[in-house]
Design an enzyme around this catalytic site. Structure first.
Site, PDB file in Angstrom:
ATOM      1  N   HIS A 156       0.822  -1.186   0.104  1.00 58.35           N
ATOM      2  CA  HIS A 156       0.006   0.014  -0.195  1.00 58.35           C
ATOM      3  C   HIS A 156       0.901   1.155   0.047  1.00 58.35           C
ATOM      4  O   HIS A 156       1.551   1.465   0.887  1.00 58.35           O
ATOM      5  CB  HIS A 156      -0.746   0.086   1.307  1.00 58.35           C
ATOM      6  CG  HIS A 156      -1.674   1.199   1.320  1.00 58.35           C
ATOM      7  ND1 HIS A 156      -1.844   1.919   2.380  1.00 58.35           N
ATOM      8  CD2 HIS A 156      -2.773   1.581   0.442  1.00 58.35           C
ATOM      9  CE1 HIS A 156      -2.763   2.713   2.409  1.00 58.35           C
ATOM     10  NE2 HIS A 156      -3.467   2.531   1.145  1.00 58.35           N
ATOM     11  N   HIS A 207      -1.115  11.140  -2.222  1.00 56.40           N
ATOM     12  CA  HIS A 207      -2.264  10.661  -1.759  1.00 56.40           C
ATOM     13  C   HIS A 207      -3.129  11.940  -1.474  1.00 56.40           C
ATOM     14  O   HIS A 207      -4.393  12.077  -1.569  1.00 56.40           O
ATOM     15  CB  HIS A 207      -2.295   9.951  -0.395  1.00 56.40           C
ATOM     16  CG  HIS A 207      -3.387   9.475   0.027  1.00 56.40           C
ATOM     17  ND1 HIS A 207      -3.949  10.065   1.032  1.00 56.40           N
ATOM     18  CD2 HIS A 207      -4.082   8.485   0.025  1.00 56.40           C
ATOM     19  CE1 HIS A 207      -4.966   9.413   1.442  1.00 56.40           C
ATOM     20  NE2 HIS A 207      -5.017   8.310   0.805  1.00 56.40           N
TER      21      HIS A 207
HETATM   22  O1  G3P Z   1      -6.469   1.699  -2.945  1.00 60.58           O
HETATM   23  C1  G3P Z   1      -6.987   1.170  -1.544  1.00 60.58           C
HETATM   24  C2  G3P Z   1      -6.422   2.397  -0.609  1.00 60.58           C
HETATM   25  O2  G3P Z   1      -5.243   2.913  -1.026  1.00 60.58           O
HETATM   26  C3  G3P Z   1      -7.640   3.155  -0.604  1.00 60.58           C
HETATM   27  O3  G3P Z   1      -7.512   4.143   0.477  1.00 60.58           O
HETATM   28  O4  G3P Z   1      -7.144   6.538   1.253  1.00 60.58           O
HETATM   29  O5  G3P Z   1      -5.153   4.711   1.150  1.00 60.58           O
HETATM   30  O6  G3P Z   1      -5.777   5.608  -1.038  1.00 60.58           O
HETATM   31  P1  G3P Z   1      -6.383   5.309   0.576  1.00 60.58           P
HETATM   32 MG    MG Z   2      -4.714   4.760  -2.394  1.00 64.85          MG
END
Ligand code: G3P
Ligand code: MG
Length: 254
Positions: free
Chosen positions: A14, A56
């Protein structure tokens, strides 16, 4: 060369290996690769001058030494930011990655990419897709790519630009809505990306039965996550996928 089918990724780092390196940077993707990960999830947005960058948040304060909104920066201003020191002094001088830089690295490392089209408040989903997709489709084959978004307009626009066999799309949900199947059908979705805490067994079963890959975000505790594998979940998006080394969940699925 015949195209390989896209196999649902089991473990996805992630924002890169964000437990060990500053999220969404080249360093985080290198760290993921060094740790044995085969897939990374990254967020893409546009700077004010239209350059796609891997980032992000709506603003730059949390993950850099700067302040203000991403939409107010051009590429020269963005390049001057230190996007590493906030995480650890060892990453001082790490810069915000452009999509182009990141795709070069992903290709060098032969990684799979789940690219999230991140549409923060006030941003234009169509402009994002128009700036991102041509570069992305040039860089990666369908078997190493999933484009996901919470934003239905972005997904619809992405599907207009490429058919399902060229562009696997993932519908991202916080809570899976009742009309999930219709939403997936509307974009010919490959995968559903669900918040692992909010997912329920019966819904997971229905999604898998419908033929979609089912990926869960963002889980970091393999023991707490264990039931989800039993529900048929194909893959987990984790800040540290290396924790998920347990029977039946190897890091290098073939
Ligand atoms: O793609 C999964 C996850 O990354 C979605 O939430 O806020 O971490 O981008 P976020
Ligand atoms: Mg994400």
């Amino acid at each position: 060369m015949p195209q390989q089918p896209l196999v649902p990724p089991r473990l996805i780092a992630h924002r890169g290996l964000s437990a060990r390196a500053p999220e969404n940077t080249l360093a985080a993707v290198r760290a993921a690769h060094e740790a044995g990960c085969r897939w990374v999830e990254l967020d893409v947005q546009l700077l004010g001058d239209g350059t796609p960058v891997i980032w992000h948040d709506r603003d730059v304060s949390r993950c850099s030494n700067g302040r203000g909104r991403l939409a107010d920066l051009d590429i020269d201003q963005a390049r001057r930011l230190d996007a590493g020191s906030w995480f650890d002094a060892a990453f001082a001088g790490e810069s915000m990655a452009t999509l182009e830089q990141m795709l070069t690295l992903i290709d060098e490392l032969a990684l799979g990419l789940n690219l999230e089209l991140k549409v923060n408040r006030g941003r234009d989903p169509k402009a994002l897709v128009e700036h991102v997709l041509p570069t992305l489709l040039d860089a990666l084959p369908a078997e190493r790519l999933i484009v996901s978004s919470f934003d239905a307009t972005a997904l619809t626009q992405a599907r207009r630009q490429a058919p399902a066999e060229r562009l696997p799309l993932g519908a991202l949900f916080e809570r899976i809505p009742r009309d999930w199947a219709a939403r997936c059908a509307a974009i010919d979705a490959y995968s559903v990306h669900a918040d692992w805490r909010r997912l329920r067994a019966s819904r997971a079963h229905d999604i898998v039965q419908a033929g979609h890959a089912l990926l869960c975000y963002t889980a970091n505790d393999p023991a707490a996550f264990a039931t989800r594998w039993e529900w048929g979940v194909h893959g987990v998006i984790s800040d540290d996928p290396t924790r998920f080394t347990m029977p039946g969940v190897d890091q290098h699925p073939t």
